[in-house]
Design a protein around this motif. Structure first.
Motif, PDB file in Angstrom:
ATOM      1  N   THR A 206       0.835  -1.192   0.000  1.00  0.00           N
ATOM      2  CA  THR A 206       0.000   0.000   0.000  1.00  0.00           C
ATOM      3  C   THR A 206       0.871   1.245   0.000  1.00  0.00           C
ATOM      4  OG1 THR A 206      -1.872   1.097   1.097  1.00  0.00           O
ATOM      5  CG2 THR A 206      -0.234   0.065   2.520  1.00  0.00           C
ATOM      6  N   VAL A 207       0.353   2.312  -0.583  1.00  0.00           N
ATOM      7  CA  VAL A 207       1.071   3.590  -0.676  1.00  0.00           C
ATOM      8  C   VAL A 207       0.182   4.691  -0.121  1.00  0.00           C
ATOM      9  CG1 VAL A 207       2.007   5.330  -2.260  1.00  0.00           C
ATOM     10  CG2 VAL A 207       2.443   2.909  -2.678  1.00  0.00           C
ATOM     11  N   ALA A 208       0.750   5.509   0.766  1.00  0.00           N
ATOM     12  CA  ALA A 208       0.036   6.651   1.334  1.00  0.00           C
ATOM     13  C   ALA A 208       0.613   7.933   0.763  1.00  0.00           C
ATOM     14  CB  ALA A 208       0.150   6.651   2.855  1.00  0.00           C
ATOM     15  N   VAL A 209      -0.250   8.782   0.240  1.00  0.00           N
ATOM     16  CA  VAL A 209       0.164  10.079  -0.292  1.00  0.00           C
ATOM     17  C   VAL A 209      -0.252  11.144   0.726  1.00  0.00           C
ATOM     18  CG1 VAL A 209       0.051  11.681  -2.225  1.00  0.00           C
ATOM     19  CG2 VAL A 209      -0.261   9.221  -2.618  1.00  0.00           C
ATOM     20  N   LEU A 210       0.729  11.885   1.235  1.00  0.00           N
ATOM     21  CA  LEU A 210       0.467  12.815   2.332  1.00  0.00           C
ATOM     22  C   LEU A 210       0.318  14.251   1.849  1.00  0.00           C
ATOM     23  CD1 LEU A 210       2.980  11.526   5.050  1.00  0.00           C
ATOM     24  CD2 LEU A 210       0.700  10.661   4.449  1.00  0.00           C
ATOM     25  N   GLY A 211      -0.426  15.028   2.627  1.00  0.00           N
ATOM     26  CA  GLY A 211      -0.543  16.463   2.392  1.00  0.00           C
ATOM     27  C   GLY A 211       0.359  17.232   3.322  1.00  0.00           C
ATOM     28  N   CYS A 212       1.429  16.586   3.763  1.00  0.00           N
ATOM     29  CA  CYS A 212       2.437  17.189   4.638  1.00  0.00           C
ATOM     30  C   CYS A 212       3.762  16.503   4.316  1.00  0.00           C
ATOM     31  CB  CYS A 212       2.063  17.002   6.110  1.00  0.00           C
ATOM     32  SG  CYS A 212       1.750  15.281   6.582  1.00  0.00           S
ATOM     33  N   GLY A 213       4.807  16.815   5.073  1.00  0.00           N
ATOM     34  CA  GLY A 213       6.081  16.144   4.860  1.00  0.00           C
ATOM     35  C   GLY A 213       6.007  14.679   5.251  1.00  0.00           C
ATOM     36  N   VAL A 214       6.855  13.856   4.657  1.00  0.00           N
ATOM     37  CA  VAL A 214       6.829  12.425   4.950  1.00  0.00           C
ATOM     38  C   VAL A 214       7.388  12.115   6.335  1.00  0.00           C
ATOM     39  CG1 VAL A 214       6.896  11.663   2.545  1.00  0.00           C
ATOM     40  CG2 VAL A 214       9.050  12.090   3.760  1.00  0.00           C
ATOM     41  N   ASP A 215       7.931  13.122   6.989  1.00  0.00           N
ATOM     42  CA  ASP A 215       8.421  12.944   8.361  1.00  0.00           C
ATOM     43  C   ASP A 215       7.403  13.442   9.388  1.00  0.00           C
ATOM     44  OD1 ASP A 215       8.712  15.580   7.530  1.00  0.00           O
ATOM     45  OD2 ASP A 215      10.482  15.936   8.762  1.00  0.00           O
ATOM     46  N   VAL A 216       6.243  13.856   8.916  1.00  0.00           N
ATOM     47  CA  VAL A 216       5.196  14.390   9.782  1.00  0.00           C
ATOM     48  C   VAL A 216       4.068  13.373   9.875  1.00  0.00           C
ATOM     49  CG1 VAL A 216       3.499  16.238  10.105  1.00  0.00           C
ATOM     50  CG2 VAL A 216       5.768  16.766   9.157  1.00  0.00           C
ATOM     51  N   VAL A 217       3.713  12.979  11.091  1.00  0.00           N
ATOM     52  CA  VAL A 217       2.625  12.024  11.286  1.00  0.00           C
ATOM     53  C   VAL A 217       1.313  12.786  11.414  1.00  0.00           C
ATOM     54  CG1 VAL A 217       1.707  10.151  12.698  1.00  0.00           C
ATOM     55  CG2 VAL A 217       4.178  10.444  12.471  1.00  0.00           C
TER      56      VAL A 217
ATOM     57  N   ILE B 120       4.609   8.838   0.619  1.00  0.00           N
ATOM     58  CA  ILE B 120       5.212   9.789  -0.306  1.00  0.00           C
ATOM     59  C   ILE B 120       4.540  11.157  -0.195  1.00  0.00           C
ATOM     60  CG2 ILE B 120       5.687   7.902  -1.912  1.00  0.00           C
ATOM     61  CD1 ILE B 120       3.537   9.043  -3.747  1.00  0.00           C
ATOM     62  N   SER B 121       5.247  12.175  -0.670  1.00  0.00           N
ATOM     63  CA  SER B 121       4.702  13.527  -0.694  1.00  0.00           C
ATOM     64  C   SER B 121       5.511  14.381  -1.655  1.00  0.00           C
ATOM     65  CB  SER B 121       4.744  14.157   0.708  1.00  0.00           C
ATOM     66  OG  SER B 121       4.238  15.481   0.682  1.00  0.00           O
ATOM     67  N   GLU B 122       4.876  15.392  -2.237  1.00  0.00           N
ATOM     68  CA  GLU B 122       5.630  16.374  -3.008  1.00  0.00           C
ATOM     69  C   GLU B 122       6.058  17.538  -2.112  1.00  0.00           C
ATOM     70  OE1 GLU B 122       3.617  18.761  -6.016  1.00  0.00           O
ATOM     71  OE2 GLU B 122       1.694  18.260  -5.099  1.00  0.00           O
ATOM     72  N   PHE B 123       5.504  17.580  -0.888  1.00  0.00           N
ATOM     73  CA  PHE B 123       5.866  18.630   0.053  1.00  0.00           C
ATOM     74  C   PHE B 123       7.147  18.226   0.791  1.00  0.00           C
ATOM     75  CE2 PHE B 123       1.288  18.981  -0.496  1.00  0.00           C
ATOM     76  CZ  PHE B 123       1.170  20.325  -0.833  1.00  0.00           C
ATOM     77  N   PRO B 124       8.079  19.163   0.961  1.00  0.00           N
ATOM     78  CA  PRO B 124       9.352  18.807   1.594  1.00  0.00           C
ATOM     79  C   PRO B 124       9.180  18.413   3.059  1.00  0.00           C
ATOM     80  CG  PRO B 124       9.206  21.181   1.239  1.00  0.00           C
ATOM     81  CD  PRO B 124       8.043  20.567   0.525  1.00  0.00           C
ATOM     82  N   PRO B 125      10.130  17.657   3.599  1.00  0.00           N
ATOM     83  CA  PRO B 125      10.060  17.262   5.007  1.00  0.00           C
ATOM     84  C   PRO B 125       9.856  18.474   5.910  1.00  0.00           C
ATOM     85  CG  PRO B 125      11.808  16.075   3.911  1.00  0.00           C
ATOM     86  CD  PRO B 125      11.311  17.084   2.924  1.00  0.00           C
ATOM     87  N   GLY B 126       9.074  18.253   6.951  1.00  0.00           N
ATOM     88  CA  GLY B 126       8.781  19.331   7.886  1.00  0.00           C
ATOM     89  C   GLY B 126       7.547  20.131   7.535  1.00  0.00           C
ATOM     90  N   SER B 127       7.012  19.945   6.320  1.00  0.00           N
ATOM     91  CA  SER B 127       5.828  20.704   5.914  1.00  0.00           C
ATOM     92  C   SER B 127       4.629  20.307   6.764  1.00  0.00           C
ATOM     93  CB  SER B 127       5.505  20.456   4.440  1.00  0.00           C
ATOM     94  OG  SER B 127       6.551  20.877   3.600  1.00  0.00           O
TER      95      SER B 127
END
Length: 369
Positions: free
Chosen positions: A169-180, A199-206
């Motif tokens: 499974t793949v999760a696409v986030l609306g935040c950084g991939v380091d943000v839960v 995955i995300s197009e937003f940089p880590p920490g977003s």
């Protein structure tokens, strides 16, 4: 090139969620590096920025050490892949505004693998949760990668169903991939990374800002051959994802629900509008022309994979002689995006071969799907 990758990444730090703007900049300057090196004046005259916006970009750019950011990604086990990399998802390449790059934790599905999005309400009924988990599990056991957004409700249920079945499974986030986000999905996020990717197009920490989610929805649908809506109110992010899927030339399907439930209004309306009614994964697999439901158990194999109307139109005009994609678009009368999507799926199904110069022809003997 590593340097080019760094500059692609840099622009995503400066313009998070701004794929269209980034593509426009690269087109105007010729490369992400050239755009990155441009003066504030050039960003105004060639880049199309207002003077204040250009000055702000120059200031932020001077504060960003790209090598340091790349090293930080490596320390966090975050991979950054660009549109130019071979492991960038093929389905995502052909949407109108693909992200220039993706930040990834985990492992993306292999090229050519089947992917289906399962999305729905953040406030589902027990019925919706049960159906989403069941559907996610059945699709995963069929070898399909389940794509969703790791939001509360239907998204999380679909991920859990796929994981429980031992699938991908793949999760696409609306935040950084380091943000839960949401916070209660910490364990779920860890399990997804182990069995697939976040995955995300937003940089880590977003942070998970509200405007990020409609932007990320195009990636959920863009990664997937089809989007299945389980439950959704009349105005719902899941319906935005369904609309985006239609714009991208992908299939939209929906699970019917009780007419007395507000959460059923979205999928029921989609079905009225022509979406395939889904009662189980078998309906999804049939619509996509996938003939194997469970490993080792095959349904009756047709002479060739099931084709959508667009795929039939494109396939019908092809022969064994390579034809330029522009001619295909002209002769079919379909939108360019529809033709590109159909050609890609016909390649996946082994019915069409691509040659250098964006030429396409039928295979002499369609390979087994």
């Amino acid at each position: 090139m590593v340097d080019e990758k760094i500059y692609w990444m840099g622009w995503q730090y400066l313009l998070p969620g701004g794929a269209k703007r980034i593509w426009n900049l690269v087109e105007r300057f010729g490369s992400p590096q050239a755009a990155w090196m441009a003066s504030g004046e050039a960003l105004v005259t060639r880049g199309g920025f207002e003077p204040r916006g250009a000055a702000h970009l120059v200031r932020r750019r001077s504060e960003l050490d790209l090598q340091e950011e790349l090293a930080r990604l490596q320390e966090q086990n975050i991979t950054y892949i660009t549109f130019e990399d071979s492991d960038y998802p093929q389905l995502l390449r052909v949407i109108f505004d693909p992200p220039p790059g993706l930040f990834v934790r985990g492992t993306l599905p292999p090229p050519g693998g089947q992917t289906v999005a399962v999305v729905g309400s953040r406030r589902p009924t027990p019925y919706g949760v049960t159906v989403a988990e069941k559907l996610g599990g059945e699709l995963a056991r069929a070898g399909v990668t389940v794509v969703s957004g790791m939001a509360r409700g239907i998204d999380s249920a679909a991920h859990r169903g796929a994981l429980a079945a031992g699938g991908r499974t793949v999760a696409v986030l609306g935040c950084g991939v380091d943000v839960v986000y949401p916070r209660e999905n910490k364990r779920l996020m860890e399990d997804i990374i182990e069995a697939g990717a976040v995955i995300s197009e937003f940089p880590p920490g977003s942070p998970p800002e509200a405007w990020h989610f409609p932007v990320r929805n195009r990636i959920i649908s863009g990664l997937s051959r089809a989007t299945v809506v389980v439950e959704a109110a009349e105005k719902s992010g899941a319906l935005i994802t369904a609309d985006l899927a239609l714009d991208q030339g992908r299939d939209v399907m929906a699970v019917p629900g009780p007419v007395t439930s507000p959460q059923s209004r979205g999928p029921n309306q989609l079905i009225k509008q022509g979406a395939r009614l889904v009662e189980s994964a078998a309906d999804v697999l049939e619509e996509l022309g996938i003939t194997c439901l469970f490993p080792g158990k095959h349904l009756q194999s047709p002479a060739m994979p099931g084709l959508t109307a667009g795929e039939e139109t494109v396939y019908g005009m092809l022969s064994g002689d390579p034809v330029p994609v522009d001619i295909i678009i002209e002769n079919t009368g379909l939108a360019a995006q529809q033709v590109l999507s159909a050609l890609m799926f016909l390649e996946v199904k082994g019915l069409v071969r691509q040659f250098p110069g964006r030429l396409y022809a039928r295979r002499e003997k369609p390979s087994r799907f």
